[in-house]
Design an enzyme around this catalytic site. Sequence first.
Site, short mmCIF file in Angstrom:
data_model
loop_
_atom_site.label_atom_id
_atom_site.label_comp_id
_atom_site.label_asym_id
_atom_site.label_seq_id
_atom_site.Cartn_x
_atom_site.Cartn_y
_atom_site.Cartn_z
N GLN A 1 79.44 -13.17 37.47
CA GLN A 1 80.86 -13.43 37.76
C GLN A 1 80.89 -14.86 38.30
OE1 GLN A 1 82.75 -14.17 40.53
NE2 GLN A 1 84.74 -13.72 39.67
N HIS B 1 80.19 -15.83 41.77
CA HIS B 1 78.85 -15.45 42.27
C HIS B 1 77.78 -16.27 41.55
CE1 HIS B 1 79.84 -11.58 44.47
NE2 HIS B 1 80.98 -11.95 43.94
N ASP C 1 56.64 -14.78 42.51
CA ASP C 1 56.30 -14.40 43.89
C ASP C 1 57.45 -13.60 44.52
OD1 ASP C 1 53.80 -16.02 44.21
OD2 ASP C 1 55.22 -17.60 43.65
N GLY D 1 83.75 -19.58 47.19
CA GLY D 1 83.16 -20.75 46.53
C GLY D 1 84.19 -21.86 46.37
N SER D 2 85.37 -21.51 45.97
CA SER D 2 86.45 -22.50 45.81
C SER D 2 86.84 -23.10 47.15
CB SER D 2 87.66 -21.83 45.16
OG SER D 2 87.41 -21.58 43.79
#
Length: 448
Positions: free
Chosen positions: A32, A35, A133, A349-350
């Site tokens: 998305q 994300h 790892d 995020g925006s």
Amino acid sequence: MENCSNDNFQVIIKRIMTTMKKPHILVVPFPQSGHMLPHLDLTHQLLLRGATVTVLVTPQTDPYLDPLRSLHSPEHFKTLVLPFPSHPSIPSGVETLQQLPLEALPHMLEALSGLHDPLVDFLNHQPPWALPDVILGGAFLSPWINKAADAFSLKSIYFLPINAHMISILWDVEHRSFFDEMEAATTASYGLVVNTFYELESEMVEFVRTKYLTHHRIWTVGPLLAVKAGADRGGQSSLPAEKVLAWLDACSEDNSVVYIAFGSQIRLTEEQTAALAAALEASGVRFIWAVRDAAKKVNSGDNSEEDVMPAGFEERVKDKGLVIRGWAPQTMILGHRAVGSYLTHLGWGSALEGMVGGVVMLAWPMQADHFSNAEMLVDELGVAVRVGENKDSVPDSGKLARVLADSVKDDFPVRARFMKLREKGMEAIKEGGSSYNNLDDLVAEMCV
Ligand code: AWU
């Protein structure tokens, strides 16, 4: 050496490990935009610190990796493309949540859990030295990623593109099916990486670390910068980025343009679109408006779609504004000197991109974490202004017009406080800053 405390000894070991071994990380982002994009921005930071990374995508999200491919050698940056698992509730050809309403989240998560077996099969066919790892997955996918990590004794570390404020709310809600499983799996993992910065919400970060995470490991690494500022990041647009940039470059006044966009998940109704268009016209401001491609009214009967933009609006404002249908080059727009304010839904995020861009935010929270983001930025910190209530509310055009016009003035009340907070965020990601150091520590922890 015998008189140095155990902590110092640990720090010395970590430093030695950091200089010696670099981790091989299997990155599994949640598909998305809100994300996946910050998850890939984080991946870029880890690659810069010498890690080797393999990113697991499905065919439709592979193009998101192009900016990373152009910046890192194939020796250190690899891709694992697995078919998108079919699911009765996910239309074929759909591989990202932004192509569906948010209500489809449980079906999308169920479909993505179908990646577990093909991933285990892939890992089974790797020679021991080629195994990663650690798996750095999107926390929404943690229930099945933990199983795969345990099967190969790998560390599982999770990424969330939201802030600690919202994590405390998520973890605190009494028993909801999907989030319960995610919280249990994330808590049982090795640690959690969050796109926020310590100076923004230190008390909340410590609260989450002590109350919700048994491992007590939480790395604040934000605001994560876009891998390639200005490049289109993952979508088709009605206007090429170069045209948008030329339009902005032609704006003579700094901070004079309002950018209007509501992320990759939200679509305005016809009524909301009309109210916003009327406010923009009345305000007289210069603007760029990113309109999601499906912002359309589906006509009953012939099921055709028509644009909900008011007839004649674009013609009337063509000297003032630009309407982009589909995907906008958002980080380029927010980082441009001409843009001074941002009418946003406050997807996290925006919101951070607005902060990095130095554009004061006009908040119209719509769903999910937007409300808690507005509580923090508007009500608690006073660094943004609320102009809308929720995804059903329709703003008063006259009132909104006045705020739009005021928001591009230097003396806009919240601008000074906002720029002070921005400074703390930019300090955090500079060398020696809290987020910068946490990224160093994260890479070191991946090797021990
Ligand atoms: P954003 O934070 O706006 O997220 P959403 O797309 O709204 O999706 C979660 O993301 C939020 O906390 C959730 O509430 C939910 C979800 N973009 C672009 O470049 N062009 C466009 O036209 C549209 C979007 C980019 C934008 C940002 C990302 C969207 C984290 O809101 O720059 O990086 O897509 O992020």
